[in-house]
Design a protein around this motif. Structure first.
Motif, PDB file in Angstrom:
ATOM      1  N   ALA A  76       0.625  -0.632   0.706  1.00  0.00           N
ATOM      2  CA  ALA A  76       0.385  -0.394  -0.070  1.00  0.00           C
ATOM      3  C   ALA A  76       1.102   1.123  -0.607  1.00  0.00           C
ATOM      4  N   LEU A  77       1.932   1.310   0.920  1.00  0.00           N
ATOM      5  CA  LEU A  77       2.290   2.780   1.345  1.00  0.00           C
ATOM      6  C   LEU A  77       3.639   2.336  -0.729  1.00  0.00           C
ATOM      7  N   LEU A  78       4.130   1.692  -1.356  1.00  0.00           N
ATOM      8  CA  LEU A  78       4.557   1.994  -2.866  1.00  0.00           C
ATOM      9  C   LEU A  78       3.756   2.291  -3.544  1.00  0.00           C
ATOM     10  N   GLY A  79       2.761   1.501  -3.637  1.00  0.00           N
ATOM     11  CA  GLY A  79       1.849   1.808  -4.272  1.00  0.00           C
ATOM     12  C   GLY A  79       0.967   2.879  -4.432  1.00  0.00           C
ATOM     13  N   GLY A  80       0.934   3.762  -3.066  1.00  0.00           N
ATOM     14  CA  GLY A  80       1.013   5.203  -3.050  1.00  0.00           C
ATOM     15  C   GLY A  80       1.656   5.693  -3.572  1.00  0.00           C
ATOM     16  N   PHE A  81       2.828   5.616  -2.974  1.00  0.00           N
ATOM     17  CA  PHE A  81       3.684   6.380  -3.312  1.00  0.00           C
ATOM     18  C   PHE A  81       4.269   6.784  -5.078  1.00  0.00           C
ATOM     19  N   LEU A  82       4.046   5.070  -5.615  1.00  0.00           N
ATOM     20  CA  LEU A  82       3.878   4.942  -7.661  1.00  0.00           C
ATOM     21  C   LEU A  82       2.990   5.990  -7.940  1.00  0.00           C
ATOM     22  N   GLY A  83       1.189   6.268  -7.289  1.00  0.00           N
ATOM     23  CA  GLY A  83       0.525   6.192  -8.201  1.00  0.00           C
ATOM     24  C   GLY A  83       0.197   7.860  -8.008  1.00  0.00           C
ATOM     25  N   LEU A  84       1.386   8.655  -6.923  1.00  0.00           N
ATOM     26  CA  LEU A  84       1.427  10.380  -6.667  1.00  0.00           C
ATOM     27  C   LEU A  84       2.787  10.555  -7.348  1.00  0.00           C
ATOM     28  N   GLY A  88       0.597  12.529 -10.237  1.00  0.00           N
ATOM     29  CA  GLY A  88       1.364  14.066 -10.074  1.00  0.00           C
ATOM     30  C   GLY A  88       2.298  14.626 -11.258  1.00  0.00           C
ATOM     31  N   THR A  89       2.930  13.515 -11.757  1.00  0.00           N
ATOM     32  CA  THR A  89       3.886  13.970 -12.972  1.00  0.00           C
ATOM     33  C   THR A  89       2.540  13.973 -14.654  1.00  0.00           C
ATOM     34  N   TYR A  90       1.715  13.102 -14.590  1.00  0.00           N
ATOM     35  CA  TYR A  90       0.533  14.339 -15.822  1.00  0.00           C
ATOM     36  C   TYR A  90       0.066  14.835 -15.743  1.00  0.00           C
ATOM     37  N   ASP A  91      -0.541  15.571 -14.192  1.00  0.00           N
ATOM     38  CA  ASP A  91      -1.402  16.525 -13.991  1.00  0.00           C
ATOM     39  C   ASP A  91      -0.539  17.587 -13.732  1.00  0.00           C
ATOM     40  N   LEU A  92       0.663  17.639 -12.902  1.00  0.00           N
ATOM     41  CA  LEU A  92       1.645  18.927 -13.131  1.00  0.00           C
ATOM     42  C   LEU A  92       2.143  19.609 -14.478  1.00  0.00           C
ATOM     43  N   ASN A  94      -0.035  18.963 -17.218  1.00  0.00           N
ATOM     44  CA  ASN A  94      -1.033  19.082 -17.656  1.00  0.00           C
ATOM     45  C   ASN A  94      -1.355  20.452 -16.973  1.00  0.00           C
ATOM     46  N   MET A  95      -0.560  20.408 -16.076  1.00  0.00           N
ATOM     47  CA  MET A  95      -1.063  22.204 -15.265  1.00  0.00           C
ATOM     48  C   MET A  95      -0.039  23.075 -16.235  1.00  0.00           C
ATOM     49  N   ALA A  96       1.190  22.866 -16.207  1.00  0.00           N
ATOM     50  CA  ALA A  96       2.289  24.076 -16.213  1.00  0.00           C
ATOM     51  C   ALA A  96       1.750  24.288 -18.247  1.00  0.00           C
ATOM     52  N   THR A  97       1.570  23.265 -18.963  1.00  0.00           N
ATOM     53  CA  THR A  97       1.476  23.157 -20.336  1.00  0.00           C
ATOM     54  C   THR A  97       0.652  23.253 -20.750  1.00  0.00           C
ATOM     55  N   LEU A  98      -0.383  23.493 -20.385  1.00  0.00           N
ATOM     56  CA  LEU A  98      -2.357  23.395 -20.892  1.00  0.00           C
ATOM     57  C   LEU A  98      -2.976  23.933 -20.574  1.00  0.00           C
ATOM     58  N   LYS A  99      -3.237  24.919 -21.070  1.00  0.00           N
ATOM     59  CA  LYS A  99      -4.258  26.298 -20.803  1.00  0.00           C
ATOM     60  C   LYS A  99      -5.408  25.917 -20.710  1.00  0.00           C
ATOM     61  N   GLY A 100      -6.421  26.320 -19.600  1.00  0.00           N
ATOM     62  CA  GLY A 100      -6.946  26.149 -18.640  1.00  0.00           C
ATOM     63  C   GLY A 100      -7.292  25.041 -18.344  1.00  0.00           C
ATOM     64  N   TRP A 101      -6.078  23.995 -17.797  1.00  0.00           N
ATOM     65  CA  TRP A 101      -6.123  22.855 -17.040  1.00  0.00           C
ATOM     66  C   TRP A 101      -6.734  23.357 -15.532  1.00  0.00           C
ATOM     67  N   VAL A 108      -7.488  16.428  -7.325  1.00  0.00           N
ATOM     68  CA  VAL A 108      -8.077  15.194  -7.167  1.00  0.00           C
ATOM     69  C   VAL A 108      -7.590  14.309  -7.665  1.00  0.00           C
ATOM     70  N   ASP A 109      -7.311  14.288  -9.170  1.00  0.00           N
ATOM     71  CA  ASP A 109      -6.809  13.398  -9.895  1.00  0.00           C
ATOM     72  C   ASP A 109      -4.914  12.553  -8.409  1.00  0.00           C
ATOM     73  N   MET A 110      -4.567  14.226  -8.462  1.00  0.00           N
ATOM     74  CA  MET A 110      -3.131  12.471  -7.512  1.00  0.00           C
ATOM     75  C   MET A 110      -3.552  12.253  -6.409  1.00  0.00           C
ATOM     76  N   ILE A 111      -4.646  12.595  -5.758  1.00  0.00           N
ATOM     77  CA  ILE A 111      -5.079  12.162  -4.647  1.00  0.00           C
ATOM     78  C   ILE A 111      -5.941  10.318  -4.618  1.00  0.00           C
ATOM     79  N   TRP A 112      -6.774  10.581  -6.193  1.00  0.00           N
ATOM     80  CA  TRP A 112      -7.098   9.656  -6.671  1.00  0.00           C
ATOM     81  C   TRP A 112      -6.121   8.139  -6.569  1.00  0.00           C
ATOM     82  N   GLY A 113      -4.793   9.067  -7.704  1.00  0.00           N
ATOM     83  CA  GLY A 113      -4.296   8.140  -8.399  1.00  0.00           C
ATOM     84  C   GLY A 113      -3.378   7.372  -7.390  1.00  0.00           C
ATOM     85  N   MET A 114      -2.846   8.690  -5.717  1.00  0.00           N
ATOM     86  CA  MET A 114      -2.362   7.815  -4.539  1.00  0.00           C
ATOM     87  C   MET A 114      -3.710   6.432  -3.704  1.00  0.00           C
TER      88      MET A 114
END
Length: 136
Positions: A76-84, A88-92, A94-101, A108-114
């Motif tokens: 759970a700890l290892l999987g949760g960290f991998l999910g973060l 996080g890589t995907y969402d951050l 997108n936030m840095a490169t896509l207008k209107g993200w 929410v998506d980072m928490i869900w990934g964890m």
């Protein structure tokens, strides 16, 4: 064999949980967040590719180490960290490169990934333990 089992069981749990999340629980909220960025229907091949690739990642980086030493809590700890890291890589990015993200979507998506990664990894270890004496 252990990586194959981890991939199968983590992937099944991941698929069911993510299907419920994307298809029922958060469907309307996600549609509102993504607006015109959201496709009318998803593309099957990239979705299958993601679930296969991510399930192997969970098996290699969370399930296998936990079965070999540690049990479901380590998974759970290892999987949760991998999910973060992965979500996080995907969402951050997108936030840095896509207008209107949408910023709320990022968090929410980072928490869900964890959560989904932790549960999928821990569940896989528990299921492997039912079929083998290797898992604690």
């Amino acid at each position: 064999m252990l990586i194959l089992q981890g991939t199968l069981f983590a992937g099944l749990i991941l698929g069911v949980m993510d299907g419920l999340w994307l298809g029922l629980i958060a469907r309307d909220w996600l549609a509102g967040q993504l607006g015109p960025l959201k496709r009318e229907s998803f593309l099957v091949a990239p979705a299958v590719g993601f679930y296969l690739l991510y399930s192997v990642g969970l098996a290699v980086f969370a399930v296998t180490p936990a079965v070999e030493s540690g049990g479901w809590t380590r998974a759970a700890l290892l999987g949760g960290f991998l999910g973060l890291v992965a979500f996080g890589t995907y969402d951050l990015t997108n936030m840095a490169t896509l207008k209107g993200w949408p910023v709320p979507m990022t968090f929410v998506d980072m928490i869900w990934g964890m959560v989904v990664s932790a549960v999928s990894s821990a569940g896989a270890v528990l299921i492997i333990g039912l079929f083998s004496s290797r898992a604690p």
